[in-house]
Design an enzyme around this catalytic site. Sequence first.
Site, PDB file in Angstrom:
ATOM      1  N   ASP A 164       0.880  -1.104  -0.027  1.00 59.06           N
ATOM      2  CA  ASP A 164      -0.063  -0.016   0.000  1.00 59.06           C
ATOM      3  C   ASP A 164       1.301   1.482   0.032  1.00 59.06           C
ATOM      4  O   ASP A 164       0.550   2.219  -0.803  1.00 59.06           O
ATOM      5  CB  ASP A 164      -0.799   0.107   1.044  1.00 59.06           C
ATOM      6  N   CYS A 191     -10.864   3.357  -5.539  1.00 61.91           N
ATOM      7  CA  CYS A 191      -9.848   3.361  -4.277  1.00 61.91           C
ATOM      8  C   CYS A 191     -10.292   4.557  -3.219  1.00 61.91           C
ATOM      9  O   CYS A 191     -10.828   4.077  -2.044  1.00 61.91           O
ATOM     10  CB  CYS A 191      -8.402   3.854  -4.948  1.00 61.91           C
ATOM     11  N   TYR A 231     -12.885   2.901  -0.079  1.00 57.89           N
ATOM     12  CA  TYR A 231     -12.309   2.574   1.150  1.00 57.89           C
ATOM     13  C   TYR A 231     -13.194   3.243   2.245  1.00 57.89           C
ATOM     14  O   TYR A 231     -13.458   2.898   3.408  1.00 57.89           O
ATOM     15  CB  TYR A 231     -10.883   3.151   1.277  1.00 57.89           C
ATOM     16  N   TYR A 243     -10.410   5.013   8.272  1.00 58.47           N
ATOM     17  CA  TYR A 243     -11.289   5.222   7.196  1.00 58.47           C
ATOM     18  C   TYR A 243     -12.683   5.519   7.535  1.00 58.47           C
ATOM     19  O   TYR A 243     -13.669   6.063   6.699  1.00 58.47           O
ATOM     20  CB  TYR A 243     -11.110   4.006   6.143  1.00 58.47           C
ATOM     21  N   GLU A 265      -8.773  -3.551  -7.432  1.00 61.88           N
ATOM     22  CA  GLU A 265      -8.668  -3.343  -6.074  1.00 61.88           C
ATOM     23  C   GLU A 265      -8.990  -4.815  -5.387  1.00 61.88           C
ATOM     24  O   GLU A 265      -8.139  -5.146  -4.245  1.00 61.88           O
ATOM     25  CB  GLU A 265      -9.867  -2.381  -5.661  1.00 61.88           C
TER      26      GLU A 265
END
Length: 233
Positions: free
Chosen positions: A54, A144, A148, A175, A218
């Site tokens: 990441d 993305c 999230y 998040y 993803e």
Amino acid sequence: MADLTIYGREGGLFRALRAGAAREWEAYCWHPFVQGVADGSLPLPAFRRYLVQDYLFLVQFARAQALAVVKAESLDAMRAKAKVVDAIIGETKLHLVYCAEWGLDEAAVLAEPEAPETVGYTRWVMDQGFRGDILDLEVALAPCTVGYGEIARRIEAHPGRNRTDNRYEGWIATYAGADYQAVAAGAADRLDRLGETHGGAARLPSLTRLFAEASRLEADFWQMGLNAARNPA
């Protein structure tokens, strides 16, 4: 279950893309990796592999957002995207600090090569940006950014959510927090606006294919983490 259609507006482009790519979106947003984060059962090697990759992803994601500055439709949009690039570059430093908390020192992270899944995803996004316009690029980036946010909301609403001894609590809180939720909502709103100004309705089939492919990539990124736990080097 929380209202997962909170992002974007009714009749807007983001919700149309989410509905059109529902299978890929679901496979991404509720991947077994995510479920393991929710209940705390995700093996540590899977999360460590994800953390390292990441960081490498963030570096390339900053490049893609920088391309969005070039492709931006107005000076105001250029300014906004430049701030995003600056924020992501700043986040890379924080990410290294977070990695250190998991026993991953900076030198080891920086020395790690990009996984095929990282290369495949990030270069695909750049390719969409070079070939298309700002709307194509923002659609490729949205799974993305917005995803999230939705993933965190799903985790928080999940009946099996572990809140007592979950080692991934800090990640979830990042998040699910108001700051990131505002970022996710803003990205969906931007897609809705671009959909109006850049012919989103007429381009919906091609844009949906982009959105679905980004969602699939993803999901592959999550799977990369799981594979590391199942097949340790």
